[in-house]
Design an enzyme around this catalytic site. Structure first.
Site, short mmCIF file in Angstrom:
data_model
loop_
_atom_site.label_atom_id
_atom_site.label_comp_id
_atom_site.label_asym_id
_atom_site.label_seq_id
_atom_site.Cartn_x
_atom_site.Cartn_y
_atom_site.Cartn_z
N PHE A 126 13.64 74.94 106.00
CA PHE A 126 12.95 74.03 105.08
C PHE A 126 12.22 72.99 105.93
CE2 PHE A 126 12.48 70.70 101.94
CZ PHE A 126 12.37 71.37 100.74
N ASP A 195 22.87 73.12 107.08
CA ASP A 195 22.30 72.59 105.85
C ASP A 195 22.80 73.47 104.72
OD1 ASP A 195 20.72 71.90 103.64
OD2 ASP A 195 19.06 71.25 104.92
N TYR A 220 21.17 67.30 94.15
CA TYR A 220 20.45 67.52 92.88
C TYR A 220 20.21 69.00 92.57
CZ TYR A 220 16.77 67.27 96.47
OH TYR A 220 16.04 67.45 97.61
N ARG A 369 10.53 82.17 92.76
CA ARG A 369 11.98 81.99 92.95
C ARG A 369 12.68 81.84 91.61
NH1 ARG A 369 13.85 77.28 96.91
NH2 ARG A 369 12.94 76.10 95.20
#
Ligand code: PLP
Length: 410
Positions: A126, A195, A220, A369
Site C-alpha cells: 500500500f 501491516d 476502520y 474489489r
C-alpha cells in the site's frame, strides 16, 4: 399464538448466527462489499458516540479522564484487537493512524539494528507504507529494497535491518505466511514489521505464536471503528524495554502528570503513545470491537471462506462470458477476505453497481474489489452481487458511466 423467529438465512450453511449481523446498521436494500475499506456501523458505535459526547464530555468534562476511563482507552480497545490477532495482553495499543504507527515502530526497529544498511519491503505494498518507509530510510541513511514479496525472503542478509510486509495484499488478497517470514527475517538477524490492515477481523492471525516483532493496522476496515478511526500497533514483549520510538510525547511518558522537562518512557507498550487520545473516536472503536464478542476468528474465517468461495464459484459459473479475470488466489490458505476481479471497464462497472446499491471499490489500474466481512455479509448478498454483475454486463449498462469522470475518492 407464538410467532417463531425465522431462521437467519446463513446459519445452516456457515454456523455463524444471524445475530452478529444484527449488531450492525444496514440500510434497506444495501448490499455492502467494502467492509475491507470502511466497515459498516455497529449499532453500539452510535450509542458510544452519544455517550462520549452528551454524558462523558458534556456532563463529566475533565473528570471523565478518570471517571469514564478515557485515560485507559488505548489499552482497552487495544486488548480487544489483541484477541483477534493472537497477541497476549500488554503488547497492543489503539492510537494514531496506521501511517503514523508504521513510522513509530519502523524507526524503533531500525534503532534496534544499528550498523545494518537496508529495509526490505514488497513493491506492491500500500503506497502510504512505501512513503513512510522511504522517509525512515532517508532519516537513518538506509537503502530501501522494494521487491516482489515472493523474492523478499531470498533477499535478506546481514545488512537487512527490518522487513516490512502487509500480510494480506490490498489489491489481490494474497496472504503471506507470517511464520515463514518471521523465521526468514530472524535467520538474517533482522526484525519483522507487519501491516495487518486487511488481516485483523478477517482471518486468523498468530502474532505471538509466530514470533512477530512489530505490527500495525487500521481500525476502520474489518474492525468497523468508523471513518478515520484510530489504528493500532503491536510490539512484542521481548522488545519493549529496548525500544526508543521517535514521537516521544507526554502520553508515552512514564509519569505524564509530573510534568518533568526530561522524557522517560513508560515501561511497556504505552511508550508508543504520543499525544492526547482522540477520545470520541476511540470510544467508538472500543464499542465497535464488541461486535466480535462471542465469536472467534476461526469461526469467522470459516464464514469468510464460505462467502468468498461462493463468489468465485459464481464468477466461474455465471459470469464466464463477461471476461472477468479473478486476481485473487484460489487456495484457501493464500486468500484473505476480499476477492478482486480485473476488467478493463472495472471503474465504470463499479459505478453502475453503486447505482444499484451494491457497493464495492476500485483500485488502479483495473481491480474491482469485493470485501466479504464475516461478521455481516451473507450468501444472499453474494448471489445478489453475482446477479447484478451478470445483468450489468448483459445490458452493457456500464456504458452509462463516463470513464473520464473519476471521483477523488474511489
Ligand atoms: C488502508 C491501509 C492503510 C491506511 O493507512 P492510514 O494511515 O490509516 O491512512 C495503510 N496500509 C495498508 C496496508 C492499508 O490497507
Amino acid at each position: 399464538m407464538i410467532a417463531s423467529k425465522p431462521m437467519p438465512h446463513d446459519v445452516a450453511a456457515t454456523g455463524v448466527p444471524g445475530s452478529l449481523r444484527e449488531r450492525f446498521h444496514i440500510a434497506p436494500g444495501l448490499r455492502y462489499f467494502d467492509g475491507n475499506s470502511l466497515g459498516l456501523m455497529p449499532r453500539a458505535a452510535a450509542q458510544a458516540a452519544m455517550r462520549a459526547v452528551t454524558q462523558e464530555w458534556a456532563e463529566g468534562l475533565i473528570l471523565s479522564w478518570n471517571q469514564a476511563g478515557w485515560d485507559t482507552l488505548p489499552q482497552r480497545a487495544g486488548e480487544k484487537i489483541a484477541r483477534l490477532v493472537g497477541a497476549a495482553p500488554g503488547q497492543l495499543v489503539a492510537c494514531d493512524s496506521t501511517s503514523v504507527n508504521l513510522y513509530k515502530v519502523l524507526v524503533s526497529a531500525v534503532r534496534l539494528r544499528p550498523g545494518r544498511s537496508t529495509i526490505v519491503t514488497d513493491i506492491d505494498s500500500f503506497p502510504t507504507d512505501l512513503y513512510i518507509i522511504d522517509q525512515v530510510a532517508r532519516q537513518f541513511g538506509l537503502r530501501v529494497q522494494q521487491i516482489p514479496a515472493s523474492a523478499m525472503a531470498a533477499a535478506l542478509d546481514t545488512q537487512t535491518a527490518a522487513v516490512v510486509l502487509t500480510q494480506v495484499d490490498y489489491r489481490t488478497a494474497q496472504v503471506h505466511d507470517m511464520a515463514a517470514f518471521n523465521q526468514a527475517a530472524h535467520a538474517a538477524g533482522a526484525l519483522m514489521v507487519w501491516d495487518l490492515s486487511h488481516t485483523a477481523g478477517a482471518i486468523p492471525c498468530a502474532l505471538d505464536a509466530t514470533q512477530a516483532d512489530f505490527a500495525v493496522g487500521c481500525g476502520y476496515k474489518y474492525l468497523n471503528g468508523g471513518p478515520g478511526a484510530p489504528g493500532y500497533l503491536y510490539v512484542a514483549q521481548r522488545h519493549q524495554q529496548a525500544c526508543e520510538q521517535p514521537l516521544a510525547g507526554w502520553f508515552g511518558h512514564a509519569r505524564p502528570f509530573e510534568f518533568t522537562p526530561t522524557y522517560q518512557p513508560a515501561p511497556g507498550v504505552a511508550r508508543f503513545l504520543c499525544g492526547t487520545s482522540p477520545v470520541v473516536a476511540l470510544s467508538i472503536l472500543d464499542a465497535a470491537l464488541d461486535a466480535f464478542d462471542g465469536s472467534d476468528m476461526a469461526r469467522l474465517y470459516a464464514q469468510s471462506l464460505v462467502l468468498s468461495d461462493a463468489f468465485i464459484d459464481g464468477v466461474d459459473r455465471q459470469l464466464a462470458p463477461h471476461g472477468f479475470a479473478i486476481a485473487s488466489p484460489r487456495p484457501h490458505a493464500a486468500r484473505g477476505s476480499h476477492v478482486s476481479l480485473r476488467h478493463p471497464r472495472g471503474y465504470e462497472i463499479m459505478q453502475e453497481l453503486a447505482r444499484r446499491q451494491i457497493i464495492g471499490d476500485f483500485r488502479m489500474p483495473d481491480f474491482m474489489r469485493f470485501g466479504f466481512a464475516p461478521l455481516y455479509n451473507t450468501l444472499q448478498d453474494v448471489q445478489a452481487l453475482i446477479d447484478a454483475l451478470d445483468q450489468v454486463m448483459r445490458d452493457a449498462a456500464w456504458q452509462r458511466s463516463d470513464p473520464q469522470v473519476r471521483r477523488a475518492f474511489t
